[in-house]
Structure formats: structure tokens, C-alpha cells
Design a protein around this motif. Structure first.
Motif, PDB file in Angstrom:
ATOM      1  N   LEU A 116     -10.865   2.760  -5.334  1.00 35.39           N
ATOM      2  CA  LEU A 116     -10.864   1.471  -6.022  1.00 35.39           C
ATOM      3  C   LEU A 116      -9.646   1.449  -6.974  1.00 35.39           C
ATOM      4  N   ASN A 117      -9.427   2.458  -7.712  1.00 35.36           N
ATOM      5  CA  ASN A 117      -8.216   2.743  -8.502  1.00 35.36           C
ATOM      6  C   ASN A 117      -6.889   2.346  -7.515  1.00 35.36           C
ATOM      7  N   CYS A 118      -6.940   3.147  -6.332  1.00 34.65           N
ATOM      8  CA  CYS A 118      -5.990   2.960  -5.165  1.00 34.65           C
ATOM      9  C   CYS A 118      -5.729   1.450  -5.008  1.00 34.65           C
ATOM     10  N   VAL A 119      -6.839   0.887  -4.558  1.00 34.78           N
ATOM     11  CA  VAL A 119      -7.001  -0.464  -4.095  1.00 34.78           C
ATOM     12  C   VAL A 119      -6.344  -1.460  -5.172  1.00 34.78           C
ATOM     13  N   PHE A 120      -6.787  -1.175  -6.591  1.00 35.45           N
ATOM     14  CA  PHE A 120      -6.219  -2.086  -7.666  1.00 35.45           C
ATOM     15  C   PHE A 120      -4.803  -1.789  -7.929  1.00 35.45           C
ATOM     16  N   LEU A 164      -7.778  -0.886   4.403  1.00 36.82           N
ATOM     17  CA  LEU A 164      -8.782  -1.979   4.356  1.00 36.82           C
ATOM     18  C   LEU A 164      -8.008  -2.659   3.455  1.00 36.82           C
ATOM     19  N   ARG A 165      -8.500  -4.082   3.591  1.00 40.30           N
ATOM     20  CA  ARG A 165      -7.994  -5.176   2.589  1.00 40.30           C
ATOM     21  C   ARG A 165      -9.117  -4.981   1.118  1.00 40.30           C
ATOM     22  N   ASP A 168     -17.635  -5.247   1.522  1.00 38.42           N
ATOM     23  CA  ASP A 168     -18.338  -5.071   2.857  1.00 38.42           C
ATOM     24  C   ASP A 168     -18.217  -3.485   3.391  1.00 38.42           C
ATOM     25  N   ILE A 169     -17.429  -2.656   2.476  1.00 40.86           N
ATOM     26  CA  ILE A 169     -17.510  -1.270   3.033  1.00 40.86           C
ATOM     27  C   ILE A 169     -18.805  -0.635   2.771  1.00 40.86           C
ATOM     28  N   TRP A 170     -19.661  -1.002   1.909  1.00 39.66           N
ATOM     29  CA  TRP A 170     -20.979  -0.370   1.534  1.00 39.66           C
ATOM     30  C   TRP A 170     -21.955  -0.643   2.963  1.00 39.66           C
ATOM     31  N   PRO A 171     -22.287  -2.043   3.046  1.00 39.84           N
ATOM     32  CA  PRO A 171     -23.206  -2.117   4.043  1.00 39.84           C
ATOM     33  C   PRO A 171     -22.778  -1.789   5.266  1.00 39.84           C
ATOM     34  N   GLN A 227       2.432   3.211   6.441  1.00 38.86           N
ATOM     35  CA  GLN A 227       2.321   1.731   6.756  1.00 38.86           C
ATOM     36  C   GLN A 227       2.128   0.933   5.743  1.00 38.86           C
ATOM     37  N   ARG A 228       1.187   1.045   4.904  1.00 37.61           N
ATOM     38  CA  ARG A 228       0.897   0.145   3.560  1.00 37.61           C
ATOM     39  C   ARG A 228       1.867  -0.037   2.697  1.00 37.61           C
ATOM     40  N   LEU A 229       2.546   1.061   2.301  1.00 32.77           N
ATOM     41  CA  LEU A 229       3.710   1.130   1.348  1.00 32.77           C
ATOM     42  C   LEU A 229       5.118   1.040   1.723  1.00 32.77           C
ATOM     43  N   ASN A 230       5.356   0.736   3.059  1.00 30.24           N
ATOM     44  CA  ASN A 230       6.766   0.827   3.644  1.00 30.24           C
ATOM     45  C   ASN A 230       7.252  -0.938   3.350  1.00 30.24           C
TER      46      ASN A 230
END
Lengths: 268, 259
Positions: A78-82, A165-166, A173-176, A255-258
Motif C-alpha cells: 500500500l505504501n508503494c501504491v500511495f 494492479l490499479r 478487490d485484492i482481498w476477496p 512498465q509502471r514507472l517508465n
């Protein structure tokens, strides 16, 4: 850039992670003590009062310990996501004169330290509360191998998912849809051997779940290893998964940070 | 009335894009997972092959878990609007604290209730005869779930008033919600907790109002003297909901320093 420069940068990034952890460590330990106490009471006392055999207390508690490992990995993710969708400090770290793999390795190492410093006290506390020391037959070599490997796997998995993931998926949604199915079909709250006895087909499919190998190998390391998935099989499976995840993580980070080629970070 | 209607419409606008996702998760995925997990694998391992009774007991506790988790994620948005975006303060300024508070409370209770209502029905579809429903009254279950949802949401609303920083959210869950839930019969029912021999547990669970949610649900499915009576459970749930509502109302009003 030479090797010493890269090591120096990796060391600084790792220290940064450790400093960040040290600021929240006390609060986190208080929370973990509370939850570990709850697990110990439920599996050590309440479930036996329902009629559960006493020899299942320790396996169930040891399986539940994986929850802490996953909780730490989830927090790191989550820290990465934020960060990716917010201040983008990681983008700055990638401009440092070192390889992308060094930056990611420092983050993973920091997260692993968090996991280990969470799991070990929780394990000791829970075993003390349950008090079933006679059930233990620890193999220290297995413990020293499997706990870091399990922590490594879950940190890698969650970090890969965080870059893949977004943000909305990671928060909701990742948990369920990903983690809880792994829990339910991963022998967390029951030993694999019991399912193998009653539902052998299902038990065979459970062997494809890395969660099964994570918890069964921890049980095998702490308890008499007669009724659990073979330790060597679990270690091999988790090692292969870690190798694949390392490859996947390197790819999704690029891919994400390019920013030039994909521009995804700016579209968040 | 126009302002009340507009606040309700705004709540619907806030959640409408995630409704389909939430329904798939709550109506399909969670009941299937808990049905297999707590309703089949755990009782099979812990109690053997002829353990439909224990399986039913265990999976019924997950109703409370679902109510608490669903309510928690809904309350997160309100906490964010109070502490971060300050939308809550804006709504209070253009309507009144009482209007905003009760609209939020009622909407959250109803939405959470709709999400958790089909849980037992879907578990029944998954587990079949392994999940005992011989004595159940489904309308009574719906009523108990409404009371349980109201109790949970009003309790979580108290935490909206207690929290002063977003960063304390995790501690709110770990210290204020999860222990209460674990000692409320999510896994083992009240009689097992009382008989466990752990000092003070019997008293602690008796004064935990959430225990009466799981006890009421178990009483409906498996009637018997081992669980608290339905009348006792309903009285506790209603009175606790009223108390938590009053506490959260005054706490939030005081915290937001409204004149």
C-alpha cells in the motif's frame, strides 16, 4: 558506477526503510500483541472447548501466524501504491546512479526485516500463551531457512501486485479476489493432512497454492514433521515462486514507472 | 426534507460506481469463501467427517465478521471526509449536524444491511445439507441481521468521533474493533469461550454486546439453551445501539467543535 557505489546506495536506501520502520515499530508491536493474543486464545482455548482435539492447537496457531507476514507485506504494498499515485518518491530513487534492481532489492530487504521483526515476537508470544511446549519439536535449521523464505515470497508477491494492479483494486478487490481464496484453500486454519484424509482430490489441488506450502513448512519446522507437506517440496515450490516473482517484479516496475514509454504513472 | 433527500442522493452518488463490485464481493465471493473455509475445511479438520453441527456453528460466526468488515470499510469513507477532505464539515454547514449525522448513519446501516443480507442463503447453496437450516426462520434472521448491522455501525460511528488522525486508522481496527469481534463468537460461540477456562473471559464476553449478535444468529439456526435467548439478544442489541448512537452523536459534535 562501480560495485562499491551501488552497495553504498543500497545501504542508504535500506537504512531509510529501517528508520521509517523504527518510527512505527512500537505501535505496530502493540497491535500485533493484541492480535496474537486473540489468535492464541481462539485456537489454544476456545476451539478446544468446542471439542477440537488438543494436538491441533499449535498447527492452527502456527498457520494463523502467516496473517502477520501478509499484513506487513500488504502495508508495504500500500505504501508503494500511495507513493506511485502520489509523491512518486520511488521515481526519484530510480534516478540515483544505480540499477533499478538495487533500488527494488533495498525495498524488499527492508520489508523482509519488518516481516521478521513482526513474526518472531508474535510466534514466541503465542506459543507462550498456549503453553503447549511439549508439542514443539523445532528444527532450528528449518526455522532459519523457512521464515525468511516465506517473508521474502509474500513481500515479493505484494510488491508485484502493487505495481501491476490499479490503486482501487489494491485497496478493495485484492482481498476477496486474490488473497482470501489463497487463505481458504491454503491450509491456514487447518492442516493439509486432515483434508488429504477426507478429500484427497481437493488436497492435491491445494498443493498448487503457495499459501499451503508457506504454512505447512512453518508447521513442519516447529512441530514433529510427520503429518505435513514434505519440507523439501515446500522449500522448492516457494523458491521457484520467488524466482518467478523476482522476474515479474523487475518487469512490472519498469512498465509502471517508465515515464517515457508508458506514461502510466502520470495517468493515475 | 429537501436537504435530507439531497444528502441521501449524494450518498448514492458517492457509492454508485462501486455498488456492483461490492455486491459481487459480498453476495458471491465472501459467502463462497467462508462457506468452504469455516463451513467445510476447518470443521472437517477440527471435528471430523460427521460435524455438520460444528460446521454450522462456525460458519454462522462469520456473519458477524462480514457485518463488521463491511461496516468498517463504509465508515472509512466518512472518516476520510471528516479528517481529510472536510466534506462532512461542509455538509453540516449547509444543513445541520443532526441532519447530516442521521442521514449518514441511516444510509450506512441500510447499505451494509443490503450487502450482508444474502450471506446465509448463499452459504446454504454452497454447502447444501452440510449447513443445517432445519429450524431457521428467514424473516427473523433478516431482523436480527438488521439489529446486528445497526449495532456495528453505531459502534463504528463512535470511532469516527474518537479518531483524530487518518494514520491512526490501523490502530482503530487492531485495538478497537478486532479484539471486540474475536471475543464476540466469530469463531467459537459464547458457551465455548465461557468454558475455556481462561480467567475473566466469561465476564468479558458477557459484557460484549457483539456476542449477542452471533448468539442470536446461532439461536435462530440451532435453537437450544447453549446460546443466549433471542429476547435477551434483541434487548442488548437495541439498547447498545441506542447508547452507541448517543455517544457517537455527542462525541462527534464535540470533536467537530460545532457552535
Amino acid at each position: 558506477m562501480n560495485l562499491f557505489q551501488q552497495l553504498a546506495i543500497a545501504r542508504q536506501l535500506f537504512l531509510r526503510e529501517c528508520v521509517a520502520f523504527s518510527q512505527s515499530w512500537k505501535n505496530m508491536m502493540i497491535d500485533n500483541v493484541i492480535i496474537a493474543t486473540m489468535f492464541s486464545l481462539v485456537f489454544g482455548y476456545f476451539m478446544p472447548a468446542m471439542g477440537m482435539p488438543l494436538h491441533l492447537r499449535m498447527p492452527m496457531f502456527l498457520g494463523a501466524v502467516i496473517v502477520f507476514c501478509i499484513s506487513v507485506s500488504n502495508m508495504v504494498a500500500l505504501n508503494c501504491v500511495f507513493d506511485i499515485t502520489g509523491p512518486k518518491v520511488i521515481a526519484y530513487h530510480l534516478t540515483l546512479p544505480t540499477r533499478i534492481g538495487v533500488v527494488i532489492s533495498a525495498f524488499v530487504a527492508g520489508a523482509m526485516v519488518r516481516s521478521l521483526l513482526t513474526i518472531i515476537p508474535v510466534l514466541l508470544l503465542g506459543i507462550t500463551i498456549i503453553g503447549d511446549w511439549g508439542a514443539l519439536d523445532p528444527s532450528y535449521a528449518k526455522i532459519m531457512l523457512i521464515i525468511p523464505l516465506v517473508a521474502f515470497f509474500w513481500v515479493l508477491l505484494f510488491m508485484t501486485l502493487s505495481f501491476l494492479l490499479r490503486k482501487e483494486t489494491m485497496l478493495g478487490d485484492i482481498w476477496p479476489r486474490i488473497i482470501m481464496p489463497m487463505f481458504v484453500f491454503g491450509c491456514v486454519f487447518y492442516p493439509w493432512a486432515a483434508i488429504a484424509r477426507h478429500a484427497p482430490q481437493t488436497a492435491r489441488w491445494m498443493l498448487f497454492n503457495p499459501m499451503t506450502h508457506s504454512v505447512e513448512s512453518i508447521r513442519s519446522a516447529f512441530l514433529p514433521a510427520v503429518n505435513y507437506v514434505p519440507f523439501a517440496l515446500s522449500v522448492s515450490f516457494l523458491s521457484i515462486c520467488c524466482g518467478l516473482l523476482c522476474f515479474a517484479l523487475a518487469r512490472v516496475v519498469r512498465q509502471r514507472l517508465n515515464l517515457v514509454e508508458y506514461g502510466k504513472a502520470y495517468n493515475e | 426534507m429537501v436537504r435530507v433527500q439531497q444528502l441521501f442522493l449524494r450518498e448514492w452518488f458517492r457509492i454508485r460506481e462501486s455498488v456492483r463490485n461490492q455486491m459481487v464481493n459480498s453476495w458471491l465471493i465472501w459467502p463462497v469463501l467462508f462457506g468452504y473455509g469455516n463451513g467445510y475445511f476447518v470443521p472437517l479438520a477440527a471435528f471430523g467427517g460427521q460435524s455438520q453441527l460444528k460446521a454450522t456453528e462456525l460458519v454462522l460466526g462469520m456473519n458477524l465478521f462480514m457485518i463488521v468488515v463491511t461496516g468498517f470499510f463504509m465508515v472509512l469513507d466518512i472518516i476520510n471526509e471528516r479528517l481529510d477532505t472536510k466534506v462532512l464539515q461542509y455538509h453540516i454547514s449547509v444543513t445541520s449536524f443532526r441532519t447530516t449525522f442521521f442521514v449518514r448513519l441511516i444510509f450506512t446501516v441500510l447499505y451494509a444491511y443490503i450487502l450482508i443480507l444474502p450471506f446465509c442463503a448463499v452459504v446454504k447453496l454452497v454447502l447444501g445439507s452440510w449447513f443445517i437450516t432445519t429450524h431457521v426462520s428467514w424473516p427473523l434472521l433478516a431482523l436480527i441481521l438488521l439489529l446486528g448491522t445497526t449495532l456495528t455501525i453505531t459502534y463504528l460511528f463512535c470511532w469516527i468521533g474518537i479518531l483524530d488522525k487518518i494514520s491512526n486508522l490501523e490502530h482503530m481496527w487492531e485495538r478497537g474493533v478486532e479484539p471486540v469481534m474475536w471475543l464476540a463468537g466469530v469463531w467459537a460461540p459464547g458457551y465455548a469461550i465461557a468454558q475455556s477456562g481462561v480467567p475473566g473471559m466469561a465476564l468479558l464476553t458477557t459484557i460484549n454486546p457483539f456476542l449477542y449478535v452471533s448468539e442470536a444468529i446461532r439461536q435462530i439456526f440451532l435453537p437450544g439453551p447453549q446460546y443466549a435467548s433471542l429476547a435477551t439478544c434483541c434487548i442488548v442489541m437495541v439498547s447498545s445501539s441506542i447508547v452507541f448512537t448517543l455517544i457517537s452523536y455527542h462525541l462527534l459534535k464535540h470533536r467537530m467543535d460545532l457552535v
